[in-house]
Design a protein around this motif. Sequence first.
Motif, PDB file in Angstrom:
ATOM      1  N   VAL A 289       0.841  -1.195   0.000  1.00 59.67           N
ATOM      2  CA  VAL A 289       0.000   0.000   0.000  1.00 59.67           C
ATOM      3  C   VAL A 289       0.874   1.242   0.000  1.00 59.67           C
ATOM      4  N   ARG A 290       0.472   2.216  -0.807  1.00 61.04           N
ATOM      5  CA  ARG A 290       1.056   3.546  -0.772  1.00 61.04           C
ATOM      6  C   ARG A 290      -0.068   4.522  -0.475  1.00 61.04           C
ATOM      7  N   MET A 291       0.105   5.321   0.577  1.00 60.00           N
ATOM      8  CA  MET A 291      -0.969   6.202   1.020  1.00 60.00           C
ATOM      9  C   MET A 291      -0.387   7.357   1.830  1.00 60.00           C
ATOM     10  N   PRO A 292      -1.132   8.464   1.964  1.00 64.61           N
ATOM     11  CA  PRO A 292      -0.658   9.576   2.795  1.00 64.61           C
ATOM     12  C   PRO A 292      -0.590   9.160   4.265  1.00 64.61           C
ATOM     13  N   LEU A 293       0.498   9.515   4.930  1.00 67.37           N
ATOM     14  CA  LEU A 293       0.663   9.212   6.358  1.00 67.37           C
ATOM     15  C   LEU A 293       0.855  10.491   7.175  1.00 67.37           C
ATOM     16  N   ASP A 294       0.514  11.651   6.590  1.00 66.48           N
ATOM     17  CA  ASP A 294       0.735  12.915   7.262  1.00 66.48           C
ATOM     18  C   ASP A 294      -0.536  13.497   7.874  1.00 66.48           C
ATOM     19  N   GLN A 295      -1.546  12.676   8.113  1.00 68.74           N
ATOM     20  CA  GLN A 295      -2.781  13.138   8.725  1.00 68.74           C
ATOM     21  C   GLN A 295      -3.202  12.144   9.808  1.00 68.74           C
ATOM     22  N   GLY A 296      -4.256  12.484  10.551  1.00 69.79           N
ATOM     23  CA  GLY A 296      -4.698  11.628  11.627  1.00 69.79           C
ATOM     24  C   GLY A 296      -5.265  10.309  11.129  1.00 69.79           C
ATOM     25  N   ILE A 297      -4.716   9.199  11.644  1.00 68.35           N
ATOM     26  CA  ILE A 297      -5.132   7.864  11.191  1.00 68.35           C
ATOM     27  C   ILE A 297      -5.184   6.920  12.391  1.00 68.35           C
ATOM     28  N   ASP A 298      -6.225   6.094  12.445  1.00 67.26           N
ATOM     29  CA  ASP A 298      -6.292   4.979  13.392  1.00 67.26           C
ATOM     30  C   ASP A 298      -5.823   3.723  12.659  1.00 67.26           C
ATOM     31  N   LEU A 299      -4.645   3.220  13.018  1.00 66.58           N
ATOM     32  CA  LEU A 299      -4.030   2.106  12.302  1.00 66.58           C
ATOM     33  C   LEU A 299      -4.358   0.762  12.944  1.00 66.58           C
ATOM     34  N   ASP A 300      -4.635  -0.232  12.102  1.00 69.81           N
ATOM     35  CA  ASP A 300      -4.760  -1.621  12.539  1.00 69.81           C
ATOM     36  C   ASP A 300      -4.240  -2.484  11.396  1.00 69.81           C
ATOM     37  N   LEU A 301      -2.974  -2.868  11.496  1.00 71.71           N
ATOM     38  CA  LEU A 301      -2.318  -3.623  10.432  1.00 71.71           C
ATOM     39  C   LEU A 301      -1.896  -4.987  10.955  1.00 71.71           C
ATOM     40  N   SER A 302      -2.150  -6.042  10.157  1.00 74.06           N
ATOM     41  CA  SER A 302      -1.762  -7.382  10.593  1.00 74.06           C
ATOM     42  C   SER A 302      -1.382  -8.245   9.402  1.00 74.06           C
ATOM     43  N   GLY A 303      -0.384  -9.121   9.607  1.00 75.22           N
ATOM     44  CA  GLY A 303       0.087 -10.058   8.598  1.00 75.22           C
ATOM     45  C   GLY A 303       1.205 -10.871   9.198  1.00 75.22           C
ATOM     46  N   ASN A 304       1.818 -11.751   8.398  1.00 80.35           N
ATOM     47  CA  ASN A 304       2.944 -12.497   8.969  1.00 80.35           C
ATOM     48  C   ASN A 304       4.150 -11.588   9.209  1.00 80.35           C
ATOM     49  N   ARG A 305       4.120 -10.424   8.548  1.00 81.54           N
ATOM     50  CA  ARG A 305       5.096  -9.378   8.805  1.00 81.54           C
ATOM     51  C   ARG A 305       4.477  -8.041   8.409  1.00 81.54           C
ATOM     52  N   VAL A 306       4.676  -7.013   9.238  1.00 81.11           N
ATOM     53  CA  VAL A 306       4.135  -5.683   8.973  1.00 81.11           C
ATOM     54  C   VAL A 306       5.283  -4.690   8.942  1.00 81.11           C
ATOM     55  N   ASP A 307       5.336  -3.878   7.874  1.00 79.26           N
ATOM     56  CA  ASP A 307       6.424  -2.914   7.700  1.00 79.26           C
ATOM     57  C   ASP A 307       5.827  -1.567   7.306  1.00 79.26           C
ATOM     58  N   ILE A 308       5.999  -0.534   8.157  1.00 79.59           N
ATOM     59  CA  ILE A 308       5.465   0.793   7.897  1.00 79.59           C
ATOM     60  C   ILE A 308       6.338   1.824   8.599  1.00 79.59           C
ATOM     61  N   PRO A 309       6.669   2.934   7.937  1.00 80.02           N
ATOM     62  CA  PRO A 309       7.428   3.989   8.610  1.00 80.02           C
ATOM     63  C   PRO A 309       6.506   4.748   9.573  1.00 80.02           C
ATOM     64  N   LEU A 310       6.949   4.949  10.811  1.00 74.56           N
ATOM     65  CA  LEU A 310       6.089   5.561  11.819  1.00 74.56           C
ATOM     66  C   LEU A 310       6.778   6.747  12.487  1.00 74.56           C
ATOM     67  N   ASP A 320       4.215  -8.774  13.583  1.00 74.64           N
ATOM     68  CA  ASP A 320       3.052  -9.126  12.764  1.00 74.64           C
ATOM     69  C   ASP A 320       1.825  -8.252  13.041  1.00 74.64           C
ATOM     70  N   ARG A 321       2.000  -7.171  13.833  1.00 79.32           N
ATOM     71  CA  ARG A 321       0.835  -6.350  14.151  1.00 79.32           C
ATOM     72  C   ARG A 321       1.265  -4.933  14.527  1.00 79.32           C
ATOM     73  N   VAL A 322       0.613  -3.960  13.930  1.00 75.37           N
ATOM     74  CA  VAL A 322       0.781  -2.553  14.302  1.00 75.37           C
ATOM     75  C   VAL A 322      -0.606  -1.987  14.555  1.00 75.37           C
ATOM     76  N   ARG A 323      -0.767  -1.426  15.776  1.00 75.20           N
ATOM     77  CA  ARG A 323      -2.086  -0.936  16.130  1.00 75.20           C
ATOM     78  C   ARG A 323      -1.954   0.314  17.002  1.00 75.20           C
ATOM     79  N   GLY A 324      -2.645   1.378  16.616  1.00 72.81           N
ATOM     80  CA  GLY A 324      -2.584   2.594  17.405  1.00 72.81           C
ATOM     81  C   GLY A 324      -2.971   3.809  16.591  1.00 72.81           C
ATOM     82  N   ARG A 325      -2.641   5.014  17.141  1.00 71.45           N
ATOM     83  CA  ARG A 325      -3.028   6.272  16.515  1.00 71.45           C
ATOM     84  C   ARG A 325      -1.810   6.966  15.913  1.00 71.45           C
ATOM     85  N   LEU A 326      -1.981   7.374  14.666  1.00 72.42           N
ATOM     86  CA  LEU A 326      -0.940   8.106  13.960  1.00 72.42           C
ATOM     87  C   LEU A 326      -1.380   9.560  13.828  1.00 72.42           C
TER      88      LEU A 326
END
Length: 346
Positions: A289-310, A320-326
């Motif tokens: 996924v490519r998407m804007p990350l410069d605004q308010g987001i409630d994240l819930d990401l899951s898989g055998n591996r999760v990779d996202i700049p935070l 395998d899980r990223v969950r919280g408020r960006l």
Amino acid sequence: MKRSSFLLTTLFALPFAIQSLAQDKDEAPYDTKNFSGNLSNVRVETSGGSITVDGNQSSGVKVEMYVRPNNWPSNKVSKEEIEERLKEYDIKMAVEGNTVVATAKRKGRNNWDWKRSLSIAFKVYTPKNFATDLHTSGGSIRISNLVGTQNFATSGGSLHLSSIEGLIKGRTSGGSIHLDRCRKDIDLATSGGSIHAEDSDGNLNLRTSGGSVNLTNLSGRVNAHTSGGSVKGEGVKGELVAGTSGGSVRLYNISGSVEASTSGGGMDVEITKLGEYVRLSGGPGSVNVRMPLDQGIDLDLSGNRVDIPLSKFDGTVEKDRVRGRLNGGGVPVRISAGSGSVRVNR
């Protein structure tokens, strides 16, 4: 069993679809009738030929009937033989109230010899503001330049729509669907062909049981699903709900809310502007996924591996899980992959 039934239906419809291709430009109609008056509807029904309705007529309605033998052009017969076979059909080209009626029906089904059957096609030219009710058992349906309620179905041919506005409902059991420059309420389904939709807007409901889905430059609320092919989209604005049971999902330049799923392939999604939500569900493949990350987001990401700049993130980060408020939270973004990985902006 369901697959076998579909194959039988498709094979049965194929000869009719082949013989009911669009008329050659130089082919003269077998019969032509013109109608005038307070007309606003057209009803066409034929068992083996194509149907075309074009709304470019300035006034009045013209109906052309084309007649071919079965297995044309390899099976060519004389005009006299055509006239003899037509005696086995009830042909109607008339006006009933405010409706132009064009129908071709066999008089009886007993002792039917398909070798003597005819492909009877109709071309109808109407004013722009006209409603249609079209049915054929074996040919394609083409409608263009119309405003109003359009209802049409074929058992074995494709559907082609161009510059249509209104309440649109079409069905085919074995052909593809093509639409461009259509708007308002669109409900189209096929049991065995692909769907191509472009340059259209409104409420679009598109379904196929066996082909791919291609979406280009659409706006509004788009609901597109296939049971056996891939889903590709580019330049969709508004709300997009798309899914496949057996193929990949590739979405680019999406602006708005997105819900997409696949049970059998990978997923590649580019969101240029977030809407009210993002819900992505992958199968055995990875979800990129490519998407804007410069605004308010409630994240819930899951898989055998999760990779996202935070950054500016408040929550939990695991392999395998990223969950919280960006950025303080906001738009709900839920992305999952079954046995694959989730990668965001990587």
